[in-house]
Design a protein around this motif. Sequence first.
Motif, PDB file in Angstrom:
ATOM      1  N   GLN A  10      -2.845 -10.269   1.815  1.00 57.54           N
ATOM      2  CA  GLN A  10      -2.987  -8.882   1.364  1.00 57.54           C
ATOM      3  C   GLN A  10      -1.875  -8.009   1.927  1.00 57.54           C
ATOM      4  OE1 GLN A  10      -6.971  -7.909   2.605  1.00 57.54           O
ATOM      5  NE2 GLN A  10      -7.900  -8.803   0.775  1.00 57.54           N
ATOM      6  N   CYS A  14       0.794  -6.045  -0.415  1.00 47.06           N
ATOM      7  CA  CYS A  14       0.982  -4.586  -0.293  1.00 47.06           C
ATOM      8  C   CYS A  14       2.423  -4.258   0.070  1.00 47.06           C
ATOM      9  CB  CYS A  14       0.028  -4.006   0.752  1.00 47.06           C
ATOM     10  SG  CYS A  14      -1.691  -3.950   0.223  1.00 47.06           S
ATOM     11  N   GLU A  27       1.434   3.431  -1.730  1.00 42.28           N
ATOM     12  CA  GLU A  27       1.558   2.012  -1.377  1.00 42.28           C
ATOM     13  C   GLU A  27       1.615   1.822   0.136  1.00 42.28           C
ATOM     14  OE1 GLU A  27       1.003  -0.325  -3.445  1.00 42.28           O
ATOM     15  OE2 GLU A  27       1.077   0.938  -5.213  1.00 42.28           O
ATOM     16  N   ALA A  30      -1.879   1.878   1.475  1.00 42.31           N
ATOM     17  CA  ALA A  30      -2.532   0.594   1.211  1.00 42.31           C
ATOM     18  C   ALA A  30      -2.000  -0.476   2.167  1.00 42.31           C
ATOM     19  CB  ALA A  30      -2.311   0.168  -0.238  1.00 42.31           C
ATOM     20  N   LEU A  31      -0.698  -0.448   2.430  1.00 42.50           N
ATOM     21  CA  LEU A  31      -0.104  -1.403   3.361  1.00 42.50           C
ATOM     22  C   LEU A  31      -0.673  -1.204   4.762  1.00 42.50           C
ATOM     23  CD1 LEU A  31       1.886  -3.605   4.125  1.00 42.50           C
ATOM     24  CD2 LEU A  31       3.672  -1.848   4.283  1.00 42.50           C
TER      25      LEU A  31
END
Length: 84
Positions: A10, A14, A27, A30-31
């Motif tokens: 994941q 990301c 992004e 999310a990372l």
Amino acid sequence: MQQLAEHAQQVADCANRAIESSSAATEMNALNDAMMAYRSAAVFYLTHPSIADYVRADARKHSPETREAIERIADLIDRLNEPD
């Protein structure tokens, strides 16, 4: 171990999206979330050794042939302990 690998994937996904995206802020959030989930899983893994980890540690005391057999037993223990 499987959960740790999934979290690592994941993070990689990301990171790739953040590199390729024009909305970097979204992004990057999310990372960051993915990295925190990975960190949590890694800390859990490091602080909660499984029975198989103890079996593997014991395997180091034996000859290579015996060590290989004991490590296969540890792998079996890991598989039996994985959630379905």
